[in-house]
Design a protein around this motif. Structure first.
Motif, PDB file in Angstrom:
ATOM      1  N   PRO A 147       0.822  -1.210   0.000  1.00  0.00           N
ATOM      2  CA  PRO A 147       0.000   0.000   0.000  1.00  0.00           C
ATOM      3  C   PRO A 147       0.856   1.261   0.000  1.00  0.00           C
ATOM      4  N   PHE A 148       0.210   2.385  -0.339  1.00  0.00           N
ATOM      5  CA  PHE A 148       0.904   3.666  -0.480  1.00  0.00           C
ATOM      6  C   PHE A 148       0.459   4.648   0.602  1.00  0.00           C
ATOM      7  N   ASP A 149       1.384   5.522   0.983  1.00  0.00           N
ATOM      8  CA  ASP A 149       1.043   6.607   1.900  1.00  0.00           C
ATOM      9  C   ASP A 149       0.261   7.700   1.192  1.00  0.00           C
ATOM     10  N   VAL A 150       0.593   7.917  -0.084  1.00  0.00           N
ATOM     11  CA  VAL A 150      -0.002   9.004  -0.869  1.00  0.00           C
ATOM     12  C   VAL A 150      -0.262   8.505  -2.284  1.00  0.00           C
ATOM     13  N   ILE A 151      -1.443   8.845  -2.813  1.00  0.00           N
ATOM     14  CA  ILE A 151      -1.756   8.608  -4.223  1.00  0.00           C
ATOM     15  C   ILE A 151      -2.233   9.926  -4.817  1.00  0.00           C
ATOM     16  N   LEU A 152      -1.680  10.303  -5.957  1.00  0.00           N
ATOM     17  CA  LEU A 152      -2.079  11.530  -6.646  1.00  0.00           C
ATOM     18  C   LEU A 152      -2.502  11.202  -8.064  1.00  0.00           C
ATOM     19  N   ALA A 153      -3.701  11.621  -8.424  1.00  0.00           N
ATOM     20  CA  ALA A 153      -4.147  11.550  -9.813  1.00  0.00           C
ATOM     21  C   ALA A 153      -3.832  12.890 -10.459  1.00  0.00           C
ATOM     22  N   SER A 154      -2.884  12.906 -11.384  1.00  0.00           N
ATOM     23  CA  SER A 154      -2.465  14.160 -12.025  1.00  0.00           C
ATOM     24  C   SER A 154      -3.348  14.460 -13.237  1.00  0.00           C
ATOM     25  N   GLY A 155      -4.620  14.638 -12.954  1.00  0.00           N
ATOM     26  CA  GLY A 155      -5.640  14.886 -13.959  1.00  0.00           C
ATOM     27  C   GLY A 155      -6.979  14.641 -13.299  1.00  0.00           C
ATOM     28  N   SER A 156      -8.046  14.627 -14.087  1.00  0.00           N
ATOM     29  CA  SER A 156      -9.366  14.464 -13.488  1.00  0.00           C
ATOM     30  C   SER A 156      -9.930  13.068 -13.719  1.00  0.00           C
ATOM     31  N   VAL A 157     -10.861  12.704 -12.844  1.00  0.00           N
ATOM     32  CA  VAL A 157     -11.596  11.438 -12.944  1.00  0.00           C
ATOM     33  C   VAL A 157     -13.070  11.751 -12.683  1.00  0.00           C
ATOM     34  N   ALA A 158     -13.960  10.930 -13.247  1.00  0.00           N
ATOM     35  CA  ALA A 158     -15.382  11.133 -12.972  1.00  0.00           C
ATOM     36  C   ALA A 158     -15.682  10.812 -11.517  1.00  0.00           C
ATOM     37  N   SER A 159     -15.053   9.773 -11.023  1.00  0.00           N
ATOM     38  CA  SER A 159     -15.142   9.398  -9.611  1.00  0.00           C
ATOM     39  C   SER A 159     -13.886   8.609  -9.282  1.00  0.00           C
ATOM     40  N   VAL A 160     -13.537   8.561  -8.009  1.00  0.00           N
ATOM     41  CA  VAL A 160     -12.313   7.870  -7.600  1.00  0.00           C
ATOM     42  C   VAL A 160     -12.597   6.371  -7.512  1.00  0.00           C
ATOM     43  N   PRO A 161     -11.865   5.543  -8.272  1.00  0.00           N
ATOM     44  CA  PRO A 161     -12.105   4.101  -8.211  1.00  0.00           C
ATOM     45  C   PRO A 161     -11.783   3.531  -6.826  1.00  0.00           C
ATOM     46  N   GLN A 162     -12.643   2.654  -6.349  1.00  0.00           N
ATOM     47  CA  GLN A 162     -12.401   2.013  -5.064  1.00  0.00           C
ATOM     48  C   GLN A 162     -11.094   1.230  -5.090  1.00  0.00           C
ATOM     49  N   GLN A 163     -10.740   0.721  -6.259  1.00  0.00           N
ATOM     50  CA  GLN A 163      -9.504  -0.042  -6.411  1.00  0.00           C
ATOM     51  C   GLN A 163      -8.276   0.784  -6.016  1.00  0.00           C
ATOM     52  N   LEU A 164      -8.313   2.089  -6.282  1.00  0.00           N
ATOM     53  CA  LEU A 164      -7.211   2.963  -5.872  1.00  0.00           C
ATOM     54  C   LEU A 164      -7.265   3.244  -4.375  1.00  0.00           C
ATOM     55  N   LEU A 165      -8.442   3.521  -3.862  1.00  0.00           N
ATOM     56  CA  LEU A 165      -8.584   3.797  -2.430  1.00  0.00           C
ATOM     57  C   LEU A 165      -8.113   2.611  -1.598  1.00  0.00           C
ATOM     58  N   ASP A 166      -8.360   1.407  -2.088  1.00  0.00           N
ATOM     59  CA  ASP A 166      -7.964   0.206  -1.349  1.00  0.00           C
ATOM     60  C   ASP A 166      -6.452   0.040  -1.274  1.00  0.00           C
ATOM     61  N   ALA A 175      -5.321  12.383  -3.572  1.00  0.00           N
ATOM     62  CA  ALA A 175      -5.817  13.651  -4.123  1.00  0.00           C
ATOM     63  C   ALA A 175      -6.161  13.452  -5.587  1.00  0.00           C
ATOM     64  N   ALA A 176      -7.285  14.032  -5.993  1.00  0.00           N
ATOM     65  CA  ALA A 176      -7.715  13.952  -7.387  1.00  0.00           C
ATOM     66  C   ALA A 176      -8.662  15.100  -7.671  1.00  0.00           C
ATOM     67  N   VAL A 177      -8.786  15.427  -8.949  1.00  0.00           N
ATOM     68  CA  VAL A 177      -9.811  16.363  -9.405  1.00  0.00           C
ATOM     69  C   VAL A 177     -10.974  15.522  -9.906  1.00  0.00           C
ATOM     70  N   MET A 184     -15.863  20.791 -11.504  1.00  0.00           N
ATOM     71  CA  MET A 184     -14.968  19.795 -10.931  1.00  0.00           C
ATOM     72  C   MET A 184     -14.419  20.327  -9.615  1.00  0.00           C
ATOM     73  N   ARG A 185     -14.053  19.420  -8.736  1.00  0.00           N
ATOM     74  CA  ARG A 185     -13.491  19.822  -7.445  1.00  0.00           C
ATOM     75  C   ARG A 185     -12.289  18.962  -7.124  1.00  0.00           C
ATOM     76  N   ALA A 186     -11.261  19.596  -6.604  1.00  0.00           N
ATOM     77  CA  ALA A 186     -10.127  18.843  -6.070  1.00  0.00           C
ATOM     78  C   ALA A 186     -10.539  18.308  -4.705  1.00  0.00           C
ATOM     79  N   VAL A 187     -10.309  17.022  -4.501  1.00  0.00           N
ATOM     80  CA  VAL A 187     -10.673  16.392  -3.234  1.00  0.00           C
ATOM     81  C   VAL A 187      -9.452  15.686  -2.660  1.00  0.00           C
ATOM     82  N   VAL A 188      -9.430  15.581  -1.343  1.00  0.00           N
ATOM     83  CA  VAL A 188      -8.433  14.763  -0.654  1.00  0.00           C
ATOM     84  C   VAL A 188      -9.202  13.722   0.150  1.00  0.00           C
ATOM     85  N   VAL A 189      -8.909  12.445  -0.135  1.00  0.00           N
ATOM     86  CA  VAL A 189      -9.547  11.331   0.567  1.00  0.00           C
ATOM     87  C   VAL A 189      -8.522  10.713   1.508  1.00  0.00           C
TER      88      VAL A 189
END
Length: 221
Positions: A147-166, A175-177, A184-189
């Motif tokens: 697993p990772f401490d930090v994941i950054l999507a350097s672009g936008s997604v329609a929604s954050v895939p659960q596969q990445l959150l896991d 972080a993702a847009v 669109m909104r930048a979010v931090v999960v």
């Protein structure tokens, strides 16, 4: 063009005024040479408040994000020197270089093989040794490396895939847009525990859709 003056103006007039006040981030932007990660044909745009095409006139999201958006995402993630980072969408390698200066290790996934090679070459020329670029579909993450401490999507997604959150550690941040043009909104999960996540919307923005992140099917009767 006076490059150092242009860099100073970018930091002070674009980035600081966009609520990027973390001095470690501002100092890093003065050290990592953004112009070295911009295609030669567009080098004069390196410090402008705009997205820069990386390939095919920027079609299908092949762009560098605006400097202020890169800096704000970096600030929101507050990466630590002990942390392992996954980036989705290497682009030119610039964001991976910024992350690498803050993290222990960065793995950056790029679905476009030509951009993956370019990003790897740019990082090598910049003597960034703790960032790896891999040609891969970033929408699936890198399960074997997590697993990772930090994941950054350097672009936008329609929604954050659960596969990445896991693939986040407990306490890890993604972080993702998120959303659809024009909203669109930048979010931090943040992963609170094995089964719980907290999502914070941090600012409104726009970013091109990342390749490999399809749109959800539309409902039809």
């Amino acid at each position: 063009m006076n490059i150092e003056q242009a860099r100073f103006n970018m930091i002070e007039q674009q980035i600081r005024t966009w609520d990027v006040l973390d001095q470690s981030v501002l100092s890093l932007l003065a050290v990592v040479k953004r112009e070295d990660f911009v295609p030669a044909a567009h080098r004069g745009m390196a410090f402008m408040d705009m997205m820069i095409p990386l390939k095919d006139n920027g079609s299908q999201g092949r762009t560098m994000l605006e400097p202020k958006l890169e800096a704000r995402l970096l600030q929101e993630l507050a990466v630590g020197k002990h942390e392992k980072v996954l980036e989705i969408g290497a682009g030119s390698g610039y964001m991976a270089a910024l992350l690498a200066h803050k993290a222990q290790r960065v793995l950056s996934l790029e679905i476009d093989p030509e951009l993956a090679r370019t990003a790897a070459d740019n990082l090598k020329r910049a003597a960034v040794m703790n960032a790896e670029v891999r040609h891969a579909d970033g929408s699936k993450g890198a399960l074997a490396e997590g697993p990772f401490d930090v994941i950054l999507a350097s672009g936008s997604v329609a929604s954050v895939p659960q596969q990445l959150l896991d693939q986040l550690k407990v306490g890890g941040r993604l972080a993702a847009v998120v959303g659809h043009d024009p909203i669109m909104r930048a979010v931090v999960v943040t992963r609170i525990d094995q089964n719980a996540f907290r999502t914070v919307e941090v600012f409104d923005t726009l970013a091109p859709r990342l390749l490999g992140f399809g749109e959800p099917p539309k409902f039809s009767f």
